[in-house]
Design a protein around this motif. Sequence first.
Motif, mmCIF file in Angstrom:
data_model
loop_
_atom_site.group_PDB
_atom_site.id
_atom_site.type_symbol
_atom_site.label_atom_id
_atom_site.label_comp_id
_atom_site.label_asym_id
_atom_site.label_seq_id
_atom_site.Cartn_x
_atom_site.Cartn_y
_atom_site.Cartn_z
ATOM 1 N N GLY A 136 -3.031 -9.689 -9.118
ATOM 2 C CA GLY A 136 -2.160 -9.192 -8.050
ATOM 3 C C GLY A 136 -2.909 -8.374 -7.010
ATOM 4 O O GLY A 136 -2.556 -8.372 -5.833
ATOM 5 N N TYR A 137 -3.957 -7.669 -7.439
ATOM 6 C CA TYR A 137 -4.762 -6.885 -6.500
ATOM 7 C C TYR A 137 -5.439 -7.799 -5.485
ATOM 8 O O TYR A 137 -5.491 -7.486 -4.297
ATOM 9 N N TYR A 138 -5.939 -8.922 -5.960
ATOM 10 C CA TYR A 138 -6.635 -9.838 -5.057
ATOM 11 C C TYR A 138 -5.661 -10.516 -4.094
ATOM 12 O O TYR A 138 -6.028 -10.831 -2.960
ATOM 13 N N GLN A 139 -4.437 -10.718 -4.527
ATOM 14 C CA GLN A 139 -3.411 -11.236 -3.605
ATOM 15 C C GLN A 139 -3.114 -10.197 -2.524
ATOM 16 O O GLN A 139 -3.019 -10.533 -1.342
ATOM 17 N N LEU A 140 -2.961 -8.930 -2.935
ATOM 18 C CA LEU A 140 -2.754 -7.850 -1.971
ATOM 19 C C LEU A 140 -3.948 -7.737 -1.035
ATOM 20 O O LEU A 140 -3.781 -7.527 0.177
ATOM 21 N N LEU A 141 -5.139 -7.885 -1.581
ATOM 22 C CA LEU A 141 -6.359 -7.831 -0.775
ATOM 23 C C LEU A 141 -6.344 -8.908 0.309
ATOM 24 O O LEU A 141 -6.633 -8.636 1.473
ATOM 25 N N ARG A 142 -5.993 -10.116 -0.070
ATOM 26 C CA ARG A 142 -5.942 -11.218 0.904
ATOM 27 C C ARG A 142 -4.928 -10.933 2.005
ATOM 28 O O ARG A 142 -5.196 -11.149 3.188
ATOM 29 N N ILE A 143 -3.754 -10.443 1.633
ATOM 30 C CA ILE A 143 -2.718 -10.157 2.631
ATOM 31 C C ILE A 143 -3.175 -9.039 3.570
ATOM 32 O O ILE A 143 -3.050 -9.153 4.794
ATOM 33 N N ALA A 144 -3.718 -7.961 3.001
ATOM 34 C CA ALA A 144 -4.142 -6.820 3.823
ATOM 35 C C ALA A 144 -5.301 -7.180 4.748
ATOM 36 O O ALA A 144 -5.283 -6.856 5.939
ATOM 37 N N VAL A 145 -6.311 -7.863 4.203
ATOM 38 C CA VAL A 145 -7.485 -8.191 5.018
ATOM 39 C C VAL A 145 -7.139 -9.237 6.078
ATOM 40 O O VAL A 145 -7.535 -9.108 7.235
ATOM 41 N N CYS A 146 -6.375 -10.248 5.700
ATOM 42 C CA CYS A 146 -5.990 -11.276 6.668
ATOM 43 C C CYS A 146 -5.133 -10.673 7.778
ATOM 44 O O CYS A 146 -5.352 -10.947 8.957
ATOM 45 N N GLY A 147 -4.178 -9.835 7.403
ATOM 46 C CA GLY A 147 -3.317 -9.218 8.406
ATOM 47 C C GLY A 147 -4.082 -8.289 9.334
ATOM 48 O O GLY A 147 -3.915 -8.340 10.558
ATOM 49 N N ALA A 148 -4.922 -7.437 8.767
ATOM 50 C CA ALA A 148 -5.696 -6.503 9.589
ATOM 51 C C ALA A 148 -6.699 -7.239 10.474
ATOM 52 O O ALA A 148 -6.853 -6.909 11.652
#
Length: 124
Positions: free
Chosen positions: A46-58
């Motif tokens: 789940g952390y890596y999913q959050l990472l993808r969302i945060a990095v892609c969005g930013a």
Amino acid sequence: MIDRPSNQTTKLQATTPTVLPPMPLPVYLVPAVLLLVAAFASMPYGYYQLLRIAVCGAAGLCAFHSWQARGAWMSTALGLVAILYNPVFRIHLERSDWQIINLATIPVFAFAWLVAKRRWVHSL
């Protein structure tokens, strides 16, 4: 007959700033910290999913902001980061490869913030 712009329009365009202020520091800092943690710690999926969302969005937000500020090469670099971390159309790599990519992405965010800040300071 050629229609010429009025003086009022040209005065408005002359006073409009051409350089946008940089995005707030947390927009650049949060993805960098998440990437640093992901590079060195073993986290749940789940952390890596959050990472993808945060990095892609930013990265997408910063790329758009850089593009509006006429920073073509920086918007291209951030756009590529957004594509790489896209949570919908994922790129599957080994964990060791992602660790290297995560560490290589941190300077991209740091450099993007420095470029945006420098561009804003020199426009004042």
